[in-house]
Motif scaffolding. Structure first.
Motif, PDB file in Angstrom:
ATOM      1  N   ASP A 131      -5.654  -8.068 -15.344  1.00 45.81           N
ATOM      2  CA  ASP A 131      -6.876  -8.870 -15.255  1.00 45.81           C
ATOM      3  C   ASP A 131      -6.969  -9.887 -16.384  1.00 45.81           C
ATOM      4  N   PRO A 191      -2.976 -10.612  -0.454  1.00 45.31           N
ATOM      5  CA  PRO A 191      -3.523 -10.382  -1.783  1.00 45.31           C
ATOM      6  C   PRO A 191      -4.006 -11.717  -2.354  1.00 45.31           C
ATOM      7  N   ALA A 227      -7.364  -6.974 -10.397  1.00 48.18           N
ATOM      8  CA  ALA A 227      -6.065  -6.317 -10.316  1.00 48.18           C
ATOM      9  C   ALA A 227      -6.241  -4.955  -9.675  1.00 48.18           C
ATOM     10  N   GLY A 228      -5.264  -4.552  -8.859  1.00 49.20           N
ATOM     11  CA  GLY A 228      -5.328  -3.245  -8.235  1.00 49.20           C
ATOM     12  C   GLY A 228      -6.077  -3.248  -6.915  1.00 49.20           C
ATOM     13  N   THR A 229      -6.605  -4.408  -6.494  1.00 50.56           N
ATOM     14  CA  THR A 229      -7.269  -4.481  -5.200  1.00 50.56           C
ATOM     15  C   THR A 229      -6.216  -4.435  -4.103  1.00 50.56           C
ATOM     16  N   ARG A 230      -6.366  -3.495  -3.197  1.00 47.05           N
ATOM     17  CA  ARG A 230      -5.338  -3.360  -2.180  1.00 47.05           C
ATOM     18  C   ARG A 230      -5.580  -4.291  -1.004  1.00 47.05           C
ATOM     19  N   PRO A 231      -4.539  -4.984  -0.533  1.00 44.81           N
ATOM     20  CA  PRO A 231      -4.681  -5.767   0.694  1.00 44.81           C
ATOM     21  C   PRO A 231      -4.820  -4.826   1.880  1.00 44.81           C
ATOM     22  N   LYS A 232      -5.441  -5.321   2.956  1.00 47.58           N
ATOM     23  CA  LYS A 232      -5.624  -4.475   4.143  1.00 47.58           C
ATOM     24  C   LYS A 232      -4.577  -4.821   5.188  1.00 47.58           C
ATOM     25  N   LYS A 284      -0.427  -9.249  -8.940  1.00 44.43           N
ATOM     26  CA  LYS A 284      -1.734  -8.849  -9.466  1.00 44.43           C
ATOM     27  C   LYS A 284      -2.290  -7.651  -8.702  1.00 44.43           C
ATOM     28  N   SER A 285      -2.063  -7.628  -7.394  1.00 45.37           N
ATOM     29  CA  SER A 285      -2.662  -6.564  -6.593  1.00 45.37           C
ATOM     30  C   SER A 285      -2.078  -5.197  -6.925  1.00 45.37           C
ATOM     31  N   ASN A 289       0.819  -1.205   0.000  1.00 48.85           N
ATOM     32  CA  ASN A 289       0.000   0.000   0.000  1.00 48.85           C
ATOM     33  C   ASN A 289       0.854   1.256   0.000  1.00 48.85           C
ATOM     34  N   ALA A 313      -0.143 -13.426  -6.728  1.00 49.55           N
ATOM     35  CA  ALA A 313      -1.231 -12.632  -6.153  1.00 49.55           C
ATOM     36  C   ALA A 313      -0.742 -11.237  -5.784  1.00 49.55           C
TER      37      ALA A 313
END
Lengths: 366, 369
Positions: free
Chosen positions: A267, B288, B294-299, A246-247, A222, A243
């Motif tokens: 994606d 993740p 794609a682009g989803t942020r982990p918390k 990808k994030s 982040n 993973a």
């Protein structure tokens, strides 16, 4: 240490006397207008004597647009780290070209290359060993400015403190500690701060989170995403964890034994991989959702079969040695769909869908 | 100590005559109140602080947690393999009981414990490069326990070693018996480690991060291999890992460790679907996932795990917990059961949050039973 801090003694200040901001490197090209920031053409990196030549990277070409994040994934030995190091010219390429902002980095003199490299910075995998154990955190972060003689010592200290603040390190208490007194996550924050001090336009992150715990890994991912928004740099994110890649990535490139197999928007690549290797790699990732579908190897197993079917089953073979890569397609020895053509001819990189490139004679249908 | 004869080895064959484990009743492994602490100059570090668990034959228990949560020390404490007091460790203390097939292992003298290691309980270590002896050929490292513990002759042991290497998926086992560890790739070394661990047919395998540092494709093979071996030999397994993805597919039950304690334990699917302890939930949210866009942020989980040498009173996760209340900072929540084997240590568990019933009421009635 190499890469994030140009070695040797400083000769010329970069940027204006009062400050702090860097000029674009070298020969008068302006960034911002051109969309393309990095062009890698036919990159080859080989190590060792002729008899035992390691073909770490063989003929890799790709483009990066300003502001994007390109993820680079592959197994160990795929040449992904070497590619990153060759782009930053930490490891000079054996042949091929790296154009940064239109300039061929290989054609620059040592001095100009050093200057150009202030624009390309690296964050390394091992957060602790990539920091000088004998120096204090605030000095480590201020050093890039000191090397380039930017501003006064007080200004440098002030900027280092601001950057440490930005990466979530308290410059007063933690700033005076040495790396061994920090946790792995804190060290990686310091590495990132150091890499960003010269305001690079390209950040090459080589496995920046693989040595960290999941909770800290999420913090660093982040942080990188936030800093990228603020500073607007372009990022090459090298990792083995699909993973994680990808994030954070806009586009993802997959490497196997020194070759690029597939390159597509993130994606697309994960949802509809065209290369059998990409598909096998994705199916091998253990899913943290126990009830999730037949992609996980276990689901295949409970159905009474070993592996996930032909794709993953073929991966049972070992990765061939990069000393003697297979003829034709390098993945053919582990590929469930390999035919005689694959041994005879190397598949060229083709664009099969918009922005979707794959190097395979028999791409998977979707 | 029970049935002394069972532990005695015959001098002629040096073959361990272990009581018939298969006929023993009850769980394969019972750990009760296990504590391991190190005395250090900074104070007493409680690496494992009161862990109780049980494991039936043929089942797999996953143990997950962050670095320093005590998961490796727990595995080593079960095995009885604790580091000696070193330079900055003034001493190691272990208390509590570890019962294996009904036999208490904690009181056994080292000589008898050595007879249990390998033949009954074996361990796959995390780092195959340092766990294998670099100057001894792979073959001898596998046959050592066969000859010593199973009393096999040289040629029998070699035959068995060949079969073991094939069973762990190493091609050309004859050649690899003569290899040194450095000549093998990481995945092959880990296979050799597994071959050594299963050589004498242990009933319980403690696998400490067996796939950490390996590529995903090799990881999938090693985990498949362990699952196959487990099914063939109805071996119980403790799978220690930091990777929630690994336990999700492989473990029947999963225990989450935090600061030396089990904070939640349940059937794996149940734990992942309905975590009751906020730490488990936070851990799941921090990874993740491939299934996310794609682009989803982990918390991330804010803060850091506590210093085990100076623990504050109350729940150990409270300083990082978004739901922490006054009570959490004052009293340590016990590990209680919420039915169907779901154990958790939290005053205000998540799913029960809506009902606004403090967990203690539930815990006090069920936990004592």
């Amino acid at each position: 240490m190499e890469g994030s801090q140009p070695a040797g003694t400083p000769n010329q200040p970069v940027g204006t006397p009062t400050g702090i901001r860097n000029q674009p490197a070298g020969t008068g090209t302006e960034g911002g207008n051109g969309k393309e920031i990095l062009r890698v053409e036919h990159l080859v990196v080989e190590y060792g004597p002729r008899r035992r030549r390691v073909h770490a990277v063989s003929d890799v070409s790709f483009l990066m647009a300003e502001g994007e994040t390109l993820g680079l994934v592959g197994e160990s030995g795929s040449g992904k780290s070497t590619t990153g190091r060759a782009i930053a010219h930490v490891q000079p390429p054996t042949s091929g070209h790296v154009y940064f902002d239109g300039i061929d980095l290989g054609g620059l003199s040592t001095g100009r290359l050093r200057r150009a490299r202030t624009q390309i910075q690296m964050v390394f995998q091992d957060p602790i060993s990539s920091l000088n154990p004998r120096r204090r955190v605030r000095d480590i972060v201020a050093e890039p400015l000191a090397i380039w003689n930017t501003g006064t010592a007080a200004q440098r200290a002030q900027r280092a403190a601001a950057m440490l603040e930005a990466v979530g390190i308290d410059p007063v208490t933690v700033g005076q500690r040495r790396p061994q007194q920090l946790s792995g996550g804190q060290c990686q924050r310091v590495s990132i701060a150091r890499a960003l001090m010269l305001e690079p336009r390209l950040l090459v992150c080589d496995e920046p989170v693989s040595a960290l715990d999941v909770s800290v890994q999420a913090q660093i991912l982040n942080l990188l995403a936030d800093l990228k928004e603020q500073h607007g740099f372009t990022m090459l994110f090298i990792a083995h964890d699909l993973a994680v890649v990808k994030s954070i990535s806009d586009r993802v490139a997959v490497m196997y034994l020194g070759k690029l197999c597939e390159l597509a928007p993130a994606d697309t690549l994960y949802d509809a991989p065209l290369h059998p290797y990409t598909a096998a790699l994705i199916s091998s990732v253990p899913s943290p959702d126990p009830e999730r579908g037949p992609r996980t190897p276990l689901a295949g197993r409970t159905a009474g079969m070993a592996g996930t079917g032909p794709v993953a089953a073929a991966l049972a073979n070992e990765v061939p040695s990069p000393l003697h890569p297979p003829s034709g397609c390098r993945f053919r020895t582990r590929c469930a769909y390999a035919a005689t053509l694959c041994a005879r001819e190397e598949p060229p990189m083709r664009q099969l869908a918009p922005d979707h490139f794959v190097a395979c004679h028999f791409p998977l249908a979707h | 100590m029970r049935s002394r004869a069972g532990w005695t080895s015959s001098r002629t064959t040096r073959h361990l005559i272990f009581p018939p484990v298969d006929q023993a009743l009850g769980p394969m492994l019972e750990v009760d109140g296990l504590r391991t602490s190190f005395r250090t100059p900074r104070g007493v570090v409680r690496a494992v602080d009161g862990v109780s668990l049980g494991l039936d034959r043929g089942r797999t228990l996953g143990i997950v947690g962050e670095t320093g949560s005590g998961k490796t020390m727990l595995a080593r404490s079960i095995m009885g393999l604790l580091p000696a007091g070193g330079r900055d460790r003034l001493g190691v203390e272990r208390s509590g009981t570890v019962r294996f097939a009904g036999h208490d292992l904690t009181g056994l003298p080292p000589a008898q414990l050595r007879q249990v290691w390998g033949t009954q309980i074996a361990m796959v270590f995390q780092d195959p490069m340092t766990a294998l002896n670099p100057v001894v050929r792979v073959g001898r490292q596998i046959t050592e326990s066969l000859r010593l513990r199973m009393g096999m002759g040289r040629s029998d042991a070699k035959e068995t070693a060949l079969a073991l290497l094939s069973s762990v998926g190493i091609a050309d086992p004859g050649r690899h018996l003569r290899s040194y560890p450095h000549e093998l790739s990481g995945g092959m070394r880990q296979r050799v480690m597994i071959a050594i661990a299963i050589a004498c047919g242990p009933r319980l395998l403690l696998a400490d991060e067996p796939t950490t540092g390996l590529d995903v494709t090799i990881q999938a093979q090693i985990l498949d291999l362990l699952a196959d071996l487990q099914r063939e030999r109805s071996m119980a397994m403790v799978l220690v890992t930091h990777d929630l993805g690994v336990v999700a597919g492989r473990a029947d039950e999963t225990a989450v460790m935090y600061a030396g304690r089990i904070v939640e334990q349940a059937a794996t699917a149940e734990l992942f679907a309905h975590p009751l302890m906020p730490y488990s939930q936070a851990l799941l949210a921090a990874i993740p996932r491939l299934a996310d866009a794609a682009g989803t942020r982990p918390k991330p989980i804010p803060g850091r795990p506590p210093d085990l040498a100076s623990l504050a009173p109350g729940c150990r996760f409270a300083p990082r917990c978004p739901y922490a209340r006054e009570r959490c900072r004052e009293a340590d929540p016990p590990l209680v059961e919420a039915g169907s084997g779901h154990r958790f240590a939290c005053w205000y568990p998540l799913s029960l949050e809506d009902a606004d019933t403090p967990a203690s009421d539930l815990g006090d009635s069920q936990g004592e039973a």
